[in-house]
Design an enzyme around this catalytic site. Structure first.
Site, PDB file in Angstrom:
ATOM      1  N   GLY A 240       0.885  -1.431   0.184  1.00 37.28           N
ATOM      2  CA  GLY A 240      -0.105  -0.107   0.049  1.00 37.28           C
ATOM      3  C   GLY A 240       0.437   1.310  -0.221  1.00 37.28           C
ATOM      4  O   GLY A 240       2.410   0.984  -0.540  1.00 37.28           O
ATOM      5  N   SER A 241      -0.239   2.220   0.692  1.00 43.10           N
ATOM      6  CA  SER A 241       0.764   3.469   0.547  1.00 43.10           C
ATOM      7  C   SER A 241       1.720   3.858   1.770  1.00 43.10           C
ATOM      8  O   SER A 241       2.161   3.053   2.660  1.00 43.10           O
ATOM      9  CB  SER A 241      -0.389   5.021   0.433  1.00 43.10           C
ATOM     10  OG  SER A 241      -0.946   5.167   2.003  1.00 43.10           O
ATOM     11  N   GLU A 243       2.310   5.902   3.662  1.00 44.46           N
ATOM     12  CA  GLU A 243       1.199   6.043   5.031  1.00 44.46           C
ATOM     13  C   GLU A 243       1.075   5.154   5.458  1.00 44.46           C
ATOM     14  O   GLU A 243       0.815   4.599   7.189  1.00 44.46           O
ATOM     15  CB  GLU A 243       0.821   7.171   4.813  1.00 44.46           C
ATOM     16  CG  GLU A 243       0.135   8.423   4.647  1.00 44.46           C
ATOM     17  CD  GLU A 243       1.234   8.658   3.049  1.00 44.46           C
ATOM     18  OE1 GLU A 243       1.182   7.648   1.832  1.00 44.46           O
ATOM     19  OE2 GLU A 243       2.367   9.404   2.923  1.00 44.46           O
ATOM     20  N   GLY A 245       1.642   2.345   5.028  1.00 40.85           N
ATOM     21  CA  GLY A 245       2.723   0.637   5.561  1.00 40.85           C
ATOM     22  C   GLY A 245       3.403   1.654   6.867  1.00 40.85           C
ATOM     23  O   GLY A 245       3.793   0.325   8.133  1.00 40.85           O
ATOM     24  N   GLU A 262       5.385  -3.523   1.399  1.00 41.22           N
ATOM     25  CA  GLU A 262       5.976  -2.648  -0.333  1.00 41.22           C
ATOM     26  C   GLU A 262       5.005  -1.570  -0.732  1.00 41.22           C
ATOM     27  O   GLU A 262       3.653  -2.058  -0.575  1.00 41.22           O
ATOM     28  CB  GLU A 262       5.407  -4.282  -0.812  1.00 41.22           C
ATOM     29  CG  GLU A 262       5.810  -5.493  -0.902  1.00 41.22           C
ATOM     30  CD  GLU A 262       7.291  -5.674  -1.102  1.00 41.22           C
ATOM     31  OE1 GLU A 262       8.038  -4.750  -1.736  1.00 41.22           O
ATOM     32  OE2 GLU A 262       8.141  -7.234  -1.160  1.00 41.22           O
ATOM     33  N   CYS A 296       3.208  -0.375  -8.270  1.00 43.38           N
ATOM     34  CA  CYS A 296       4.473   0.270  -7.388  1.00 43.38           C
ATOM     35  C   CYS A 296       5.084   0.582  -8.708  1.00 43.38           C
ATOM     36  O   CYS A 296       6.523   1.046  -7.603  1.00 43.38           O
ATOM     37  CB  CYS A 296       4.897  -0.945  -6.548  1.00 43.38           C
ATOM     38  SG  CYS A 296       3.186  -0.955  -5.580  1.00 43.38           S
TER      39      CYS A 296
END
Length: 510
Positions: A240-241, A243, A245, A262, A296
């Site tokens: 994810g983003s 933020e 993570g 990731e 990503c």
């Protein structure tokens, strides 16, 4: 639609499963899933409750205690059968991935192929869970490493790869002896439900324990937080983003759990004067516009030597003008929609900001309307002249914006620009010069987890470990020795002598 029926997707679907049973909660909210392709409703999903979560984790933990006792090669045989089931449903599942998420049909089917490939990889891995043997300093002693299963492994996946990233974690984790709990993105839960239906046939045919492969579709503020805080879940993989993570890592670390992160990428390709542009051009364009810039590993920055800058810019604008934008189920199209209208707003805001900072849009940036674009999620990929230091360039915008950045002098200057962002996922250089290539791959070169020469930033193979550095997070998934993350390491020493010597020559007589 025939593929929905084939995959067991109903008009209304339950959101929690142990692989065999579905929890019947229908009073905690409902997700109405609309396709970004045509703006039409696909189906809905009932959100799971915290009580559903508790039932699932209890069964997942019980399943782990049975599953870990099965020899790893036999666990591999189950994963082999899962791969066969995925082959059977490849076209249907790939079509659903494309329709629910918006990526091209080729990419949707390619994502399912990635699942099949990781199953094949995991089958081989099931016979290669190796430890090392060390020489002891003490007489008549033997030392070695071995790896044991962890427990219940959680996977929190993102919308852009709705099924492949789960498979990286679940298939490797399964052969390592763990049970799995999957919380998919609330933007694309139907693909996850379809996968759960595909798994059910293998689970029943082999009389596997209920709770081996689990799914929960629920609110992040309730079910998601319980997952992060749950001491029964020793490892969680989060895609994810940055933020998302950062929050997840902090919560998991407080309970001394393990996390694979990731997160965001700000991936760049360096073009030196020694680049083969015929080779580089398709890599740049696919990297920047593939999946509508929602990978990503999408190419965000193109760092170009000043001597070839104008020629590269001209060539790119010509290539972009030939892109076909439209329904991703039509394989003649190159670019599909963004995931939703919020993503379109983010795309537009980023372009406003880059102009405010002094950048120049040289192609694209428009929102497409009218016939074929009714969902409101179609845009024209943008090419922008910018400086690496701009605040917006330093951020990851999850959309097809390609920033063109000049560099002067030697390749070291390009590498400095390349590394001058907080993210560190994927990177590439195009050059026919061996010295430039080796400089890019050296310890003073790319600071990313993935570094490529004469291929783009996007499209990693499953055989290599996937992951990044810096604010991209940490840890690795997929191939190489990434399997070790899903196991606990133990060092063993055996004394087969008749005395008890201590290490470091210490004497202790009683």
């Amino acid at each position: 639609m025939g593929f929905l029926k084939e995959l067991g997707i109903k008009e209304k679907n339950l959101g929690a499963s142990t692989g065999i049973e579905w929890n019947a909660t229908i009073d905690h909210g409902e997700l109405n899933i609309v396709s970004p392709v045509d703006g039409k409703p696909i189906a809905s999903v009932y959100l799971a409750s915290e009580q559903d979560y508790e039932k699932i984790v209890t069964k997942a933990d019980a399943a782990f205690r049975q599953w870990r006792l099965i020899p790893a090669p036999k666990r591999g045989e189950i994963v082999r059968q899962i791969g066969l089931q995925l082959r059977k449903y490849k076209d249907a599942l790939g079509t659903l991935v494309s329709y629910e998420m918006g990526k091209s049909l080729q990419e949707g089917k390619g994502e399912v192929q990635e699942m099949i490939d990781i199953c094949d990889f995991a089958v081989g891995q099931s016979r290669q869970l190796y430890g090392n043997t060390m020489t002891s300093e003490r007489d008549f002693h033997r030392m070695y490493d071995q790896y044991h299963p962890l427990g219940v492994v959680g996977t929190i996946s993102a919308f852009n790869f709705p099924v492949a990233v789960w498979s990286w974690n679940a298939m490797i984790s399964a052969v390592c002896g763990n049970s799995n709990l999957w919380k998919p993105s609330s933007k694309v839960p139907l693909t996850a439900i379809a996968v759960q239906n595909i798994l059910a046939d293998v689970i029943k045919a082999n009389d596997l324990p209920e709770g081996l492969f689990n799914l929960i579709v629920g609110r992040g503020s309730s079910v998601g937080e319980k997952l992060l805080n749950d001491k029964r879940i020793p490892l969680i993989s989060i895609t994810g983003s940055t933020e998302v993570g950062r929050h997840g890592a902090q919560v998991i670390a407080r309970r001394f759990g393990k996390a694979i992160l990731e997160l965001g990428g700000n991936n760049a390709i360096i073009l030196t004067p020694n680049a083969d542009m015929k080779m580089a051009l398709p890599a740049i364009v696919f990297g920047a516009v593939g999946t509508a810039g929602q990978r990503c590993t999408s190419t965000r920055r193109l760092i170009i030597h000043e001597s070839i800058y104008d020629k590269v810019k001209e060539t790119l604008v010509k290539a972009y003008s030939g892109l076909k934008i439209g329904d991703p189920l039509d394989e003649d199209n190159h670019v599909g929609p963004l995931i939703d209208k919020n993503a379109v707003c983010d795309f537009k805001r980023a372009l406003v900001r880059v102009e405010e900072e002094g950048g120049k849009i040289i192609y694209g940036g428009e929102t497409l309307e009218g016939k074929g674009y009714e969902s409101g999620c179609y845009i024209v990929p943008a090419v922008v002249e910018a400086e690496n230091s701009y605040e917006i360039v330093q951020e990851e915008t999850f959309a097809p914006i390609l920033y063109l950045i000049r560099y002067q002098g030697e390749v070291d200057n390009a590498i400095a620009l390349h590394n001058g962002v907080v993210q560190g996922l994927s990177s590439a250089i195009f050059t026919q010069n061996l010295l430039e290539a080796e400089a890019f791959l050296s310890c003073t070169g790319s600071d990313c987890g993935i570094a490529n020469v004469n291929i783009g930033t996007s499209g990693a193979e499953i055989g290599g470990a996937f992951g990044g550095e810096k604010e991209t997070g940490g840890g690795r998934e997929s191939g190489s020795d990434a399997w070790k993350a899903y196991m606990r390491r133990q060092t063993n020493t055996i004394n087969y002598g008749k005395t008890l010597p201590l290490a470091q020559g210490i004497k202790f007589d009683i």
